[in-house]
Design a protein around this motif. Sequence first.
Motif, short mmCIF file in Angstrom:
data_model
loop_
_atom_site.label_atom_id
_atom_site.label_comp_id
_atom_site.label_asym_id
_atom_site.label_seq_id
_atom_site.Cartn_x
_atom_site.Cartn_y
_atom_site.Cartn_z
N LEU A 1 0.85 -1.19 0.00
CA LEU A 1 0.00 0.00 0.00
C LEU A 1 0.88 1.24 0.00
O LEU A 1 1.76 1.39 0.85
CB LEU A 1 -0.92 0.02 1.22
N ILE A 2 0.63 2.12 -0.95
CA ILE A 2 1.32 3.40 -1.05
C ILE A 2 0.30 4.51 -0.84
O ILE A 2 -0.78 4.48 -1.41
CB ILE A 2 1.99 3.58 -2.43
N LEU A 3 0.64 5.47 0.01
CA LEU A 3 -0.16 6.69 0.14
C LEU A 3 0.48 7.77 -0.71
O LEU A 3 1.63 8.15 -0.47
CB LEU A 3 -0.25 7.14 1.60
N ALA A 4 -0.24 8.23 -1.71
CA ALA A 4 0.30 9.20 -2.67
C ALA A 4 -0.34 10.56 -2.44
O ALA A 4 -1.56 10.67 -2.32
CB ALA A 4 0.04 8.74 -4.09
N LEU A 5 0.48 11.60 -2.36
CA LEU A 5 -0.06 12.95 -2.26
C LEU A 5 -0.82 13.28 -3.54
O LEU A 5 -0.33 13.00 -4.65
CB LEU A 5 1.04 13.97 -2.03
N GLU A 6 -1.99 13.86 -3.40
CA GLU A 6 -2.84 14.14 -4.57
C GLU A 6 -2.11 15.03 -5.58
O GLU A 6 -2.21 14.80 -6.80
CB GLU A 6 -4.14 14.80 -4.11
N SER A 7 -1.39 16.02 -5.10
CA SER A 7 -0.71 16.95 -6.01
C SER A 7 0.39 16.25 -6.79
O SER A 7 0.60 16.52 -7.98
CB SER A 7 -0.15 18.15 -5.23
N GLU A 8 1.14 15.35 -6.14
CA GLU A 8 2.20 14.63 -6.83
C GLU A 8 1.63 13.68 -7.87
O GLU A 8 2.16 13.55 -8.98
CB GLU A 8 3.06 13.88 -5.82
N ALA A 9 0.54 13.01 -7.53
CA ALA A 9 -0.10 12.10 -8.47
C ALA A 9 -0.57 12.87 -9.71
O ALA A 9 -0.33 12.44 -10.85
CB ALA A 9 -1.27 11.39 -7.81
N ALA A 10 -1.22 14.00 -9.50
CA ALA A 10 -1.70 14.81 -10.63
C ALA A 10 -0.55 15.28 -11.51
O ALA A 10 -0.65 15.28 -12.74
CB ALA A 10 -2.50 16.00 -10.11
N SER A 11 0.54 15.66 -10.88
CA SER A 11 1.69 16.14 -11.62
C SER A 11 2.30 15.04 -12.49
O SER A 11 2.73 15.29 -13.62
CB SER A 11 2.74 16.69 -10.65
#
Length: 583
Positions: free
Chosen positions: A194-204
Amino acid sequence: MLDQIPAPVFRPEVRHHDLVVAFDLGTTSTTYGFSFKEKPWDISLPSEWGSSVGLSLALKAPNCILTSGQGAFKAFGYDAQQMWCWMSPNESKKFRYFDNFKSQLRSKGLTRDSMVYSTLGHQLPALDALAMTLSYLKKHAQKEVLIQTDLSLDLLAVQWVVTVPAVWSSSSKQLVREAAMRAKLINEVNSNNLILALESEAASLFWRQTNQSLINRYLLIDCGGGTVNFAAHRILADRRIEELVESKGIDVGGDSIDEGFLSLMEQIFGQDVMKNYKEECRTDWLQLKLDFTRAKTSLDPSQPGWRFLVPIASSFAECCRRISGRGLEQLIDARHRNRGVAIAGCNLLLSSHVIRELFDPVVNQIVQHIEEFLEKDPLKTVNKCVMVGGFGECHILQDALKKAFTSRLTFIVPREAGQCVVKGAVLYGHSPDSVAKHRSRKTYGIQVYEKYDPDIHNPDKTIQKDGETIAFPVFHTIITRGEETKSGEVRKFMFKPSSSKVKRIVSPLYETDKLSPVYANEAGVRKIGLITMELPGEGMDREVQCVFTFANSVIQVELSHVVPGKGQGTAAKVSVDFLSELC
C-alpha cells in the motif's frame, strides 16, 4: 529517552507488482483506476458507477455510506444515496447515512476512537467508515477487472495506492493504513503493498505525460471538493519530478461554495424551511445540491450578462407554503431582490454579483497562498500554473485566478483535469521513484538527553543524572521542514539508553513548523506518535540503531539493539503509533 550518536545512511529496495489499483478518495466523490505493468499508461476507470440510478457514464461515485442502526455496512455511493433518499421517515430511523465523511478526518488529534457523524448526528467510528469504503472499492475493482479484462484479481499481486491531501496529518494517514488492513488490502500496517500518494504529486505525474511543451517548472494547484493543495515541481531530464518547495494545502474547495449556497438559501427562505425540506424531501434536496454543483462547474463567466439558474422542484415551493405560509417570491425580501435574486419560472435566478460573493472567500484564500508560494526563492521565475481536480474545471474559479495574476502566471487546465489525480496515482504505483526528490512538510524529531551547555541550553530545562547536569527534553532533529530528500532516502542514527537499567524504550515523535526547535516541549512543537522497543540486557554500553524512512507520505522506523562485544542484534520494523491517545 535516548542519548545520541551520529551514523551513516542507506537506501531501501524497490518492489514491483503485476497490477496497480489506485483509489482517489475525494471529499465529495470517489473513484479508482487500474493498469497492468506491461501497459502502465493503459489506465481503466470504473464503467458501472451509477448504473443503478441510470448514470452509466459516471466516472465518480458520491462519497457516502449507508449503515444499519447498529453500524453494519449496507451500501456505498449511488446505491447508498438512492436507498436513503427513497426511504420513508419512519424507515430511515433504522439506518444511518454518512455523507462527505472524509472532511472529518483532517483533525491532527485523531485516535482509533474518533468518530464521524451522519447527516442526522449519528456516530460511526472513523476507522470503520474508511474500512467499509476501502472494502467496497476493493470488491468493485475485482468485478471491474473481471469485466474489462476477463481476468480474476489476485490480491497478492496488486500494488494498492490511496491518495491523500497535503493537509492531512500523520494520524489521518495511519488511519487509512489501518483501515486498509481491516479491509484486507494488506496484512500489516506498514506493508509495501500500500502506497499513500499525495494528490498533487499524483496529478503532476499524469500531467507531465500529456505535457508536450517545453515547460519544466510550474506551480500545480489541485482544486478538490474539500481541499486545495499547492505544489511546485520541476521535470528533470529523465522525466522524473522534483519538488521545488514543500507542498501545502488549505481546508477549502468546491464544497465551500456549495455550503455558501445552502447558507444563502437559508437566508432567503428561512432555516425552518430548509431544515424541513432536507428531512422530508431527501431526493429533491439532493437534486438541488447536485444541480447547483453542476451549474457551478459548467457556467461560463466570459458570456456578457451571465446569470446563474438553479432548478427548483415543486416540492420546495410546497414546503415554503407549508412551513412559512408564503410563496417563493414572497419570501425573497427587498435586500435580496436588489442584489439580483429572483424566481424565473421553475428556477432560482442568481445574479453574477451574488455568485461572485459566494466564490470570493475561497478565491481570496487561494490567491493569498499562491502569492505566498511565488515569494519563495525557487519560484520567483515560475510563470506557469497547472490547475487540476474537479473544482479546477470550474470556469468561474479559472476566470477569477486569471484576473488576479494577469501579468504573473499563465494558467493551464488539462483536458482531463478531474481525472489527473486518479490516473497519476496509478502511474505512481507502477513507479514510486517517479518523484525523485521530496521536501519535508514539517520538522520531525525525538526527545533526547544532552550534556548541559550554558551557551546553548536553558538552565531551567535541566535535570540531575548520576551527579551530572543534563539538558532535557532536547529536540533531536530527524529532518527539517523544507529539507530535500531523494526518493528512498533514509536517516540513520545511533542512541544510548538513558540509564543502565532501562528495559524498554518509549520515545515520542514530534513535529513542528519551526526550522530549529531546541526543546521538545516548547511552544509550537507537537507530539504526534510513540516509538517503542524492548531493550535486552543492562548497562550504559548498550546502543540502539534507529533508521527513519520517509517514503510515500509515511514515516517508518526500524530499530535494532547493539550488544556489547557481539555487534548488532536483530533489527525490527517498529510502527510509529500516530493514533495513540497518549499523543
